[in-house]
Design an enzyme around this catalytic site. Structure first.
Site, PDB file in Angstrom:
ATOM      1  N   GLY A   8     -10.681  -5.010   7.855  1.00  0.00           N
ATOM      2  CA  GLY A   8      -9.998  -5.825   8.944  1.00  0.00           C
ATOM      3  C   GLY A   8      -9.878  -7.149   8.197  1.00  0.00           C
ATOM      4  N   GLY A  10      -8.683 -10.407   9.625  1.00  0.00           N
ATOM      5  CA  GLY A  10      -8.715 -11.495  10.362  1.00  0.00           C
ATOM      6  C   GLY A  10      -9.779 -12.770   9.561  1.00  0.00           C
ATOM      7  N   SER A 246      -4.386 -22.196  26.759  1.00  0.00           N
ATOM      8  CA  SER A 246      -5.821 -22.497  26.010  1.00  0.00           C
ATOM      9  C   SER A 246      -6.507 -23.571  26.905  1.00  0.00           C
ATOM     10  CB  SER A 246      -5.492 -23.006  24.838  1.00  0.00           C
ATOM     11  OG  SER A 246      -6.534 -23.764  24.389  1.00  0.00           O
ATOM     12  N   ARG A 281     -16.033 -20.057  31.302  1.00  0.00           N
ATOM     13  CA  ARG A 281     -15.143 -19.311  31.711  1.00  0.00           C
ATOM     14  C   ARG A 281     -15.537 -18.319  32.670  1.00  0.00           C
ATOM     15  NH1 ARG A 281     -12.525 -18.625  25.644  1.00  0.00           N
ATOM     16  NH2 ARG A 281     -11.880 -20.649  25.398  1.00  0.00           N
ATOM     17  N   HIS A 338     -10.060 -11.317  27.805  1.00  0.00           N
ATOM     18  CA  HIS A 338      -9.766 -12.225  26.454  1.00  0.00           C
ATOM     19  C   HIS A 338     -10.620 -12.008  25.424  1.00  0.00           C
ATOM     20  CE1 HIS A 338      -8.698 -15.943  24.639  1.00  0.00           C
ATOM     21  NE2 HIS A 338      -9.801 -16.368  24.434  1.00  0.00           N
ATOM     22  N   GLU A 362     -15.618 -10.546  15.698  1.00  0.00           N
ATOM     23  CA  GLU A 362     -15.527 -10.280  17.257  1.00  0.00           C
ATOM     24  C   GLU A 362     -15.925  -8.751  17.327  1.00  0.00           C
ATOM     25  OE1 GLU A 362     -12.169 -11.616  19.376  1.00  0.00           O
ATOM     26  OE2 GLU A 362     -12.887 -10.269  21.196  1.00  0.00           O
ATOM     27  N   ARG A 372     -19.089 -16.163  26.139  1.00  0.00           N
ATOM     28  CA  ARG A 372     -18.788 -17.036  25.146  1.00  0.00           C
ATOM     29  C   ARG A 372     -18.422 -18.329  25.406  1.00  0.00           C
ATOM     30  NH1 ARG A 372     -14.064 -17.873  21.760  1.00  0.00           N
ATOM     31  NH2 ARG A 372     -12.993 -16.927  23.426  1.00  0.00           N
ATOM     32  N   SER A 377     -16.186 -18.717  18.816  1.00  0.00           N
ATOM     33  CA  SER A 377     -15.924 -17.425  18.033  1.00  0.00           C
ATOM     34  C   SER A 377     -15.123 -17.515  16.918  1.00  0.00           C
ATOM     35  CB  SER A 377     -15.042 -16.429  18.966  1.00  0.00           C
ATOM     36  OG  SER A 377     -13.980 -16.931  19.546  1.00  0.00           O
TER      37      SER A 377
HETATM   38  C1  LIG Z   1      -4.845 -15.895  22.581  1.00  0.00           C
HETATM   39  C2  LIG Z   1      -6.468 -16.209  21.849  1.00  0.00           C
HETATM   40  C3  LIG Z   1      -6.714 -17.635  21.528  1.00  0.00           C
HETATM   41  C4  LIG Z   1      -7.954 -17.723  21.173  1.00  0.00           C
HETATM   42  N1  LIG Z   1      -8.508 -19.047  20.926  1.00  0.00           N
HETATM   43  C5  LIG Z   1      -9.785 -19.266  20.299  1.00  0.00           C
HETATM   44  C6  LIG Z   1     -10.005 -20.660  19.972  1.00  0.00           C
HETATM   45  O1  LIG Z   1      -9.461 -21.693  20.301  1.00  0.00           O
HETATM   46  N2  LIG Z   1     -11.358 -20.934  19.432  1.00  0.00           N
HETATM   47  C7  LIG Z   1     -12.114 -19.616  19.009  1.00  0.00           C
HETATM   48  O2  LIG Z   1     -13.295 -20.055  18.691  1.00  0.00           O
HETATM   49  N3  LIG Z   1     -11.861 -18.416  19.417  1.00  0.00           N
HETATM   50  C8  LIG Z   1     -10.499 -18.274  20.090  1.00  0.00           C
HETATM   51  N4  LIG Z   1     -10.183 -16.863  20.152  1.00  0.00           N
HETATM   52  C9  LIG Z   1     -11.081 -15.753  19.691  1.00  0.00           C
HETATM   53  C10 LIG Z   1     -10.871 -15.471  18.326  1.00  0.00           C
HETATM   54  O3  LIG Z   1      -9.578 -15.807  17.920  1.00  0.00           O
HETATM   55  C11 LIG Z   1     -11.381 -14.268  17.535  1.00  0.00           C
HETATM   56  O4  LIG Z   1     -12.640 -13.835  18.306  1.00  0.00           O
HETATM   57  C12 LIG Z   1     -11.141 -14.254  16.282  1.00  0.00           C
HETATM   58  O5  LIG Z   1     -10.309 -14.729  15.611  1.00  0.00           O
HETATM   59  C13 LIG Z   1     -11.689 -12.680  15.759  1.00  0.00           C
HETATM   60  O6  LIG Z   1     -11.560 -12.921  14.438  1.00  0.00           O
HETATM   61  P1  LIG Z   1     -11.931 -11.424  13.609  1.00  0.00           P
HETATM   62  O7  LIG Z   1     -11.826 -11.499  12.041  1.00  0.00           O
HETATM   63  O8  LIG Z   1     -12.995 -10.941  14.346  1.00  0.00           O
HETATM   64  O9  LIG Z   1     -10.863 -10.387  14.081  1.00  0.00           O
HETATM   65  P2  LIG Z   1      -9.232 -10.327  14.141  1.00  0.00           P
HETATM   66  O10 LIG Z   1      -8.658 -11.510  13.929  1.00  0.00           O
HETATM   67  O11 LIG Z   1      -8.890  -9.506  15.608  1.00  0.00           O
HETATM   68  O12 LIG Z   1      -8.861  -9.301  13.013  1.00  0.00           O
HETATM   69  C14 LIG Z   1      -9.269  -7.983  13.265  1.00  0.00           C
HETATM   70  C15 LIG Z   1      -8.843  -7.390  11.788  1.00  0.00           C
HETATM   71  O13 LIG Z   1      -8.965  -5.932  12.079  1.00  0.00           O
HETATM   72  C16 LIG Z   1      -7.567  -5.124  11.858  1.00  0.00           C
HETATM   73  N5  LIG Z   1      -7.998  -3.614  12.395  1.00  0.00           N
HETATM   74  C17 LIG Z   1      -8.086  -3.329  13.623  1.00  0.00           C
HETATM   75  N6  LIG Z   1      -8.246  -2.303  13.800  1.00  0.00           N
HETATM   76  C18 LIG Z   1      -8.182  -1.477  12.558  1.00  0.00           C
HETATM   77  C19 LIG Z   1      -8.601  -0.350  11.921  1.00  0.00           C
HETATM   78  N7  LIG Z   1      -8.604   0.559  12.959  1.00  0.00           N
HETATM   79  N8  LIG Z   1      -8.258  -0.135  10.646  1.00  0.00           N
HETATM   80  C20 LIG Z   1      -8.217  -0.941   9.910  1.00  0.00           C
HETATM   81  N9  LIG Z   1      -7.837  -2.499  10.298  1.00  0.00           N
HETATM   82  C21 LIG Z   1      -8.003  -2.650  11.772  1.00  0.00           C
HETATM   83  C22 LIG Z   1      -6.690  -5.862  12.149  1.00  0.00           C
HETATM   84  O14 LIG Z   1      -5.203  -5.393  11.617  1.00  0.00           O
HETATM   85  C23 LIG Z   1      -7.045  -7.365  11.684  1.00  0.00           C
HETATM   86  O15 LIG Z   1      -6.510  -7.679  10.445  1.00  0.00           O
HETATM   87  C24 LIG Z   1      -8.959 -16.613  20.815  1.00  0.00           C
HETATM   88  C25 LIG Z   1      -8.456 -15.461  20.980  1.00  0.00           C
HETATM   89  C26 LIG Z   1      -7.222 -15.132  21.636  1.00  0.00           C
HETATM   90  C27 LIG Z   1      -6.891 -13.748  21.961  1.00  0.00           C
END
Ligand SMILES: Cc1cc2nc3c(=O)[nH]c(=O)nc-3n(C[C@H](O)[C@H](O)[C@H](O)COP(=O)(O)OP(=O)(O)OC[C@H]3O[C@@H](n4cnc5c(N)ncnc54)[C@H](O)[C@@H]3O)c2cc1C
Length: 541
Positions: A8, A10, A246, A281, A338, A362, A372, A377
């Site tokens: 992953g 992100g 947002s 929320r 969300h 996440e 949350r 996050s």
């Molecule tokens: C519209 C929206 C707005 C938001 N705004 C905010 C905000 O303003 N402030 C805040 O704090 N939070 C916000 N959030 C929440 C926040 O964006 C997320 O919680 C955070 O970005 C998650 O990051 P992450 O690295 O955990 O996962 P992600 O960014 O979801 O990355 C997951 C990664 O895993 C990969 N992946 C998934 N499944 C597999 C698999 N089976 N095999 C290999 N790779 C895989 C994906 O391709 C990706 O690269 C928002 C969420 C949304 C949906």
């Protein structure tokens, strides 16, 4: 030099990769798509930190707000670590090139977000996630240049290489070669985001489907607090998905109302006073649900100039997807799935119950309790990536021989690929989304949750006989059983919590119960799901 496999890419995966590489580790960073397509880029409103104490805010207050917002079931030690590290994290992100908005004094801009005593959400317009990802990608490329980060695209998690309670690496599936391979490592870090795709249309990315959590669950990894699913109060419906409006819109002053007898009823302000629109929320979503009619968000009175300056992406989004000019008209909003407070159970170091296996971002459950707070996050994604990287040691564990297992799994895949049946995989995924949407809504009860489990058992029964859809990524085919298993675990967890708390509202148990101020842990053993309650101290050791 330790070898770390991160699944992953992100914000959490990127942060962990950079932090491991900066400590001299060799990192393999895996995702089907580039980081620029991860859900993290959708993050809009900002990231929380107390950078400025001039107005009376403090790290202690950030901790108190987070624990209160989480309805008293997040662990205090974990939250303390998160909030204390927050100012340095924002400065670090800025030092890497995140372009934050500025206030009139030239300081990093901050806005009010729900459930906070002071404005402490630092933002880059309403594209904070995009800015942070861009900065992290640039930094990761530097380590790629040094040969310390190796990137793999078109690659998905297939399963853990787990034996006798220790993780030795992972089975990865390549969409390019259509084969599974074993990638061994000293540590594996899961950073695969939330579980949005279970629900079909949400504000999030369908890349996040919870498959890794579901698959690892069947391999012995405990999951936690799955019943706490955050409904964001303000989204707009589009054909493809629900688009987030947002919290920044309400942070800038936006007001929620519905119409009754030709008059506007500002129900959140009527219920909670002037700050009502910025209640946490779970509270706002519940009030919209109880209003039982179309609710609108009005920002017109802010004026065109302020709207275009402070929330330009929301203006553009409404114009593009709904042909709606928010400088003139109110926005019709609906609550939408969300964020997932629950996920893989981890300790303070982000270790799972399997040795050398970590979970961050996440997909891990740690800081947010039953609800949350917005802005926490992104902070948790960065913080958890750093914490896990710090804990990973050069274990040099001897490797079992995985060749028989890999051959067996590849044979299974070929066999399934060539089978035909009357159940197209996307049809089953659609039925799953219908089931979870109708049973895991804002309000739940025993009977509907049990019906949901019966449905999922039926889908699990046919999952082994699905017709592999060749027009889709093979991942959608083989991941089906994992996400169905996860959905069942969510329903069982929701059924086991006989109270209402935060994002978990039970029609049949409307009150909060003090004796349930604990986390729900769910475990799997040979097809058997077992839940238990755990005090946070179990995970804070
Ligand atoms: C519209 C929206 C707005 C938001 N705004 C905010 C905000 O303003 N402030 C805040 O704090 N939070 C916000 N959030 C929440 C926040 O964006 C997320 O919680 C955070 O970005 C998650 O990051 P992450 O690295 O955990 O996962 P992600 O960014 O979801 O990355 C997951 C990664 O895993 C990969 N992946 C998934 N499944 C597999 C698999 N089976 N095999 C290999 N790779 C895989 C994906 O391709 C990706 O690269 C928002 C969420 C949304 C949906």
């Amino acid at each position: 030099m330790s070898k770390v496999l991160i699944i992953g890419s992100g914000i959490s995966g990127l942060t962990c990769a950079i932090s491991c590489a900066s400590r001299g580790a060799h990192v393999i960073l895996v995702s089907p798509f580039p980081s620029e397509r991860a859900q993290s880029v959708l993050a809009a409103g900002g990231i929380n930190a107390v950078l400025n104490t001039g107005d009376g805010d403090s790290i202690e207050q950030h901790i108190r707000d987070t624990l209160k917002g989480g309805c008293d079931i997040a662990g205090e030690k974990a939250v303390r670590g998160l909030c204390t590290a927050a100012p340095d994290i924002v400065r670090w992100l800025e030092s890497l090139g995140t372009v934050f908005s500025r206030d009139k004094d030239g300081e990093i801009g901050r806005r009010a977000f729900g459930g906070q005593s002071y404005p402490r959400t630092h933002y880059a317009g309403t594209a904070t996630g995009k800015q942070i990802v861009t900065a992290l990608v640039m930094e990761a490329r530097r380590y790629e240049g040094l040969g310390l980060i190796e990137r793999r695209f078109w690659t998905d998690f297939y399963g853990g290489l787990i034996k006798d309670g220790t993780c030795y690496g992972a089975m990865l599936y390549s969409e390019a070669t259509r084969t599974i391979e074993a990638v061994t490592a000293d540590a594996v870090v899961i950073a695969t985001g939330g579980q949005n795709a279970l629900f079909g249309k949400t504000t999030g990315s369908t890349q996040c489907d919870g498959y890794t959590a579901g698959k690892l669950f069947t391999q012995g990894v405990d999951l936690k607090n799955l019943e706490f699913i955050q409904y964001h109060p303000t989204a707009i419906e589009t054909d493809q998905k629900k688009m987030l409006i947002s919290e920044a819109a309400r942070g800038e002053g936006g007001r929620l109302y519905y119409e009754e007898d030709g008059k506007r009823v500002y129900f959140m302000e009527d219920l909670y006073g002037p700050g009502g629109n910025l209640m946490p929320r779970d509270v706002v979503s519940r009030c919209i649900h109880e209003a039982g009619r179309q609710v609108y968000l009005d920002v017109t009175f802010l004026g065109r100039e302020k709207i275009l300056d402070r929330i330009p992406e929301i203006y553009e989004l409404c114009l593009k997807y709904r042909n709606l000019d928010i400088t003139r008209e109110p926005i019709p909003v609906v609550p939408s799935v969300h964020f997932f407070m629950g996920g893989i159970a981890v300790d303070l170091h982000h270790r799972t119950c399997i040795r050398n296996l970590y979970a961050i971002g996440e997909c891990a459950s740690m800081y947010h309790g039953a609800n949350r707070l917005g802005g926490n996050s992104l902070l948790a994604a960065v913080y958890s990536g750093k914490v896990a990287a710090y804990d990973i040691k050069d274990t040099k564990t001897g490797q079992p021989d995985w060749s028989d297992l890999i051959k067996e799994e590849n044979d299974k895949l070929i066999q399934k690929r060539n089978s035909s049946s009357r159940f197209p995989v996307m049809y089953v995924r659609g039925m799953l989304a219908d089931t979870v949407n109708s049973t895991l809504g804002i309000v739940r009860d025993k009977a509907t949750l049990e019906n949901g489990i019966t449905d999922i058992d039926y889908y699990l029964g046919i999952a082994g006989k699905i017709n592999y859809d060749r027009s889709e990524l093979e991942y959608y085919n083989y991941s089906l059983e994992g996400i169905l298993t996860l959905a069942k675990a969510v329903l069982i967890s929701a059924g086991s919590r006989c109270e209402s708390r935060g994002a978990h509202l039970r029609r049949d148990f409307p009150e909060r119960s003090d004796s349930l101020s604990k986390a729900t842990i769910i475990s799997y053993d040979n097809g058997k799901f077992t839940t238990r309650l755990s005090g946070e101290d179990e995970y804070e050791g």
